[in-house]
Design an enzyme around this catalytic site. Structure first.
Site, PDB file in Angstrom:
ATOM      1  N   SER A  87      33.383  11.197  10.201  1.00 42.68           N
ATOM      2  CA  SER A  87      32.324  10.836   9.265  1.00 42.68           C
ATOM      3  C   SER A  87      32.383  11.601   7.958  1.00 42.68           C
ATOM      4  CB  SER A  87      30.949  11.041   9.919  1.00 42.68           C
ATOM      5  OG  SER A  87      30.801  12.376  10.373  1.00 42.68           O
ATOM      6  N   ASP A 124      22.132  15.647   5.808  1.00 45.51           N
ATOM      7  CA  ASP A 124      21.406  15.435   7.051  1.00 45.51           C
ATOM      8  C   ASP A 124      21.672  16.645   7.946  1.00 45.51           C
ATOM      9  OD1 ASP A 124      23.967  14.988   8.073  1.00 45.51           O
ATOM     10  OD2 ASP A 124      23.753  12.814   8.146  1.00 45.51           O
ATOM     11  N   HIS A 160      26.054  16.607   7.976  1.00 47.78           N
ATOM     12  CA  HIS A 160      26.968  16.330   6.869  1.00 47.78           C
ATOM     13  C   HIS A 160      26.550  17.034   5.581  1.00 47.78           C
ATOM     14  CE1 HIS A 160      27.129  12.865   9.697  1.00 47.78           C
ATOM     15  NE2 HIS A 160      28.420  13.114   9.578  1.00 47.78           N
TER      16      HIS A 160
END
Length: 364
Positions: A37, A330, A333
């Site tokens: 991600s 978040d 990340h």
């Protein structure tokens, strides 16, 4: 679907995924992106998984404020690198073929929640493991490069390949609450399992034609809230977890040096992201940050690390107004500000991407 609507969709998607190449010639033929991600440019948008970031507030600082599937408030490390190279942002490869640009300038195969091992991330849905990403890259060579290029080998040898992988093998697999991996492997055995699997994929990539490869090490996972919730360390980070990460990073460095010395004309570059991230978390003020512990967006705080979708009528769900003064966007990340620092230091600096930075890698 009418041709007018189809053209509109394609134009909108091109704004989501493509950067401004400008009028100058790109520094390299293509940029190919692999991993998790941290580098996912929208592949998970098209996969049946809970690991998605294609909704507000994700992307609020991306061009046009679009939620493209990037797990941050703006650009990723690979976006900044693509801009430096004069290339468009590599489009996600798993988007429908009728929407996917048939480009020679590279694709993004990275997939949120996934990792090096095939089973990693599959507890939240379907994502692309490193093996699956490599298979898609081989398909790209057959379908997009071979029919158009007189010398695929020259194209690949001059292109840049960049990886961020292994984080989820620890976060969601080895340290996952529902995983029994720790019962089967001690930390050293698990690290070796990952290194061996990654090495095989990098050697396969070399055989396919890659010569310039950048692999980012793991970040300070012991400082993430998903780890801290169940480890309850005395300090600000779980240093036992971070030591396991450092051992992996050390083995990764040795492996990349070995590949460079044994594979002719190869350059396997290590992206030293750990210490930069760790120092920014421990000493946020020295990096221009006001908060290095709390996410900017609202998360559930129960082990679900992603942002709660923004509902305009609910003010409490609005993200902070100073996102780029936060380390975390978040729970997991980094913000665009951190991505920018990592990228710029990797491009021209001497402390992140070694033994060659991106600028030097382009020239060899």
């Amino acid at each position: 679907m009418s041709p007018k609507i189809l053209i509109s969709i394609i134009l909108i998607l091109s704004q989501f995924f493509w950067g401004d190449c400008g009028s100058s010639r790109p520094l390299v033929p293509a940029l190919y992106v692999f991993g998790d991600s941290l580098f996912d440019g929208g592949n998970n948008n098209w996969l049946p998984t809970l690991a998605k970031a294609n909704y507000p507030p994700y992307g609020q600082n991306f061009p046009k404020g679009q939620s493209t599937g990037r797990f941050t408030n703006g650009k990723l490390v690979v976006d900044f690198i693509a801009e430096y190279l004069g290339l468009p942002y590599p489009p996600p490869y798993v988007m429908p073929s009728w929407l996917r640009p048939n480009t020679l300038m590279g694709y993004n195969y990275a997939s949120g929640a996934c990792g090096i091992l095939p089973e990693t991330g599959k507890d939240v849905g379907w994502c692309l493991s490193l093996d699956e990403q490599m298979r898609l890259f081989e398909r790209s060579i057959r379908k997009h490069l071979s029919p158009k290029l007189s010398s695929v080998s020259q194209h690949l040898a001059k292109s840049i390949f960049i990886f961020s992988t292994g984080n989820n093998d620890y976060l969601g697999n080895y340290f996952g609450k529902s995983s029994n991996t720790r019962q089967r492997y001690d930390p050293q055995q698990f690290t070796q399992l990952l290194i061996d699997a990654l090495s095989l994929n990098l050697q396969k990539l070399y055989k396919l034609g890659a010569r310039k490869v950048v692999v980012f090490e793991l970040g300070p996972l012991g400082c993430l809230k998903s780890i801290l919730r169940h480890s309850k360390p005395n300090g600000r980070c779980d240093e036992n977890v971070n030591q396991i990460v450092l051992n992996f990073n050390s083995q990764l460095s040795l492996m990349l040096k070995n590949l460079t010395s044994t594979l002719e004309n190869s350059h396997f570059i290590l992206g030293h992201a750990y210490w930069l991230g760790y120092d920014a978390i421990i000493n946020p003020g020295s990096h221009g940050l006001s908060d290095s512990r709390n996410p900017c967006c609202k998360t559930l705080g129960n082990g679900t690390p992603t942002c709660i979708p923004v509902i305009p009528e609910v003010p409490l769900l609005q993200p902070c107004s100073n996102a780029n003064q936060h380390f975390f966007w978040d729970d997991v990340h980094p913000s665009e500000a951190i991505n920018s620092v990592i990228a710029s230091t990797c491009i021209t600096g001497s402390s992140v991407c070694l033994p060659l930075n991106i600028q030097q890698l382009v020239q060899v």
